[in-house]
Design a protein around this motif. Structure first.
Motif, short mmCIF file in Angstrom:
data_model
loop_
_atom_site.label_atom_id
_atom_site.label_comp_id
_atom_site.label_asym_id
_atom_site.label_seq_id
_atom_site.Cartn_x
_atom_site.Cartn_y
_atom_site.Cartn_z
N ILE A 292 -7.00 1.14 5.21
CA ILE A 292 -6.97 -0.28 4.90
C ILE A 292 -5.95 -0.50 3.78
O ILE A 292 -6.05 0.12 2.72
CB ILE A 292 -8.35 -0.80 4.47
N THR A 293 -4.98 -1.37 4.03
CA THR A 293 -3.86 -1.54 3.11
C THR A 293 -3.78 -2.94 2.55
O THR A 293 -3.87 -3.93 3.29
CB THR A 293 -2.53 -1.22 3.83
N ALA A 294 -3.61 -3.03 1.24
CA ALA A 294 -3.32 -4.30 0.58
C ALA A 294 -1.84 -4.30 0.18
O ALA A 294 -1.34 -3.31 -0.35
CB ALA A 294 -4.20 -4.48 -0.65
N ILE A 295 -1.15 -5.41 0.44
CA ILE A 295 0.26 -5.55 0.08
C ILE A 295 0.36 -6.52 -1.08
O ILE A 295 -0.10 -7.66 -0.98
CB ILE A 295 1.10 -6.07 1.25
N LEU A 296 0.95 -6.08 -2.18
CA LEU A 296 1.12 -6.93 -3.35
C LEU A 296 2.61 -7.18 -3.57
O LEU A 296 3.40 -6.23 -3.64
CB LEU A 296 0.51 -6.28 -4.60
N VAL A 297 2.98 -8.46 -3.66
CA VAL A 297 4.40 -8.84 -3.69
C VAL A 297 4.74 -9.58 -4.97
O VAL A 297 4.15 -10.62 -5.28
CB VAL A 297 4.74 -9.74 -2.48
N ASP A 298 5.69 -9.03 -5.72
CA ASP A 298 6.28 -9.73 -6.86
C ASP A 298 7.22 -10.78 -6.28
O ASP A 298 8.30 -10.46 -5.80
CB ASP A 298 7.04 -8.73 -7.74
N GLY A 299 6.81 -12.04 -6.30
CA GLY A 299 7.51 -13.10 -5.58
C GLY A 299 8.95 -13.30 -5.98
O GLY A 299 9.83 -13.41 -5.12
#
Length: 230
Positions: free
Chosen positions: A2-9
């Motif tokens: 299970i993967t969470a993607i975190l993006v520095d906008g």
């Protein structure tokens, strides 16, 4: 997995412009989601959620030192684009938008470093300056803190087994170290931006889900990762 993607906008938008070109708010939002899902497809896992971190655009009125006129950022095309982009993202399934705030004390036009060098070398004069020699300097607050807290929470609660961070600076080293100590597989995607040794030391993998850009030594944002790390 299970993967969470975190993006520095702010980082993603800058790199996406260089790698994929200019797009409408809707198309950029669709592009971002497709890009994030490439990471999940690579591992054959399941997407937990995409977390997008940015601050709303500034609506201040600022003074331009070259034109000697005030500029309403609220009426600018950039303001409209950013608001539409955030709205598009927020409406997508499995996307959470985390908003910071513009720093009130920031928000002014600054001279670009290359223009400063030319002025100091006297290869140009003040009369040669153009509007494009200036950029709007707006700092944000609360974005890095929210991102770090989410990494810590996801790791502590064991809500995911993998975290993919799309970013390019070393501000997130403490959060990455904490996630790894909790047994989380921590992947960094710098989108071919160069990263500091301190950040590279505290991740489990480095992978950019886009082909290498042409080598351009004049552009600091296009420094390549090594083949070994891809």
């Amino acid at each position: 997995m299970i993967t969470a993607i975190l993006v520095d906008g702010a980082f993603y938008q800058r790199q996406a412009y260089l790698l994929f070109g200019e797009k409408s708010p809707k198309d950029r939002a669709i592009e971002l989601i497709k890009y994030c899902r490439r990471h999940v497809a690579k591992e054959g896992g399941e997407l937990y959620r995409i977390f997008y971190y940015d601050c709303p655009p500034s609506d201040k009125t600022v003074f331009h030192p070259l034109t000697q006129k005030t500029v309403s950022l609220l009426k600018s095309p950039q303001y409209k684009w950013q608001m539409e982009f955030i709205s598009e993202l927020a409406s997508k399934r499995k996307v959470a938008v985390r908003r910071g705030e513009p720093l009130e004390s920031s928000g002014s036009y600054m001279l670009r470093p290359d223009a400063v060098k030319k002025l100091c070398r006297r290869t140009i004069t003040v009369d040669d300056l153009k509007e494009t020699d200036f950029y709007l300097d707006i700092k944000q607050k609360g974005v890095d803190m929210r991102l770090g807290l989410d990494i810590a929470s996801l790791a502590y609660k064991r809500q995911v087994s993998q975290i993919v961070l799309i970013a390019g600076d070393s501000d997130f080293v403490p959060a990455a170290k904490h996630a790894r100590r909790e047994g989380i597989d921590f992947i960094l995607d710098p989108m071919w931006h160069s990263i500091s040794p301190s950040l590279n030391e505290h991740i489990d993998g480095l992978h950019s889900c886009v082909a290498k850009p042409p080598n351009n030594s004049a552009d600091p944002l296009c420094i390549k990762n090594s083949d070994q790390q891809t």
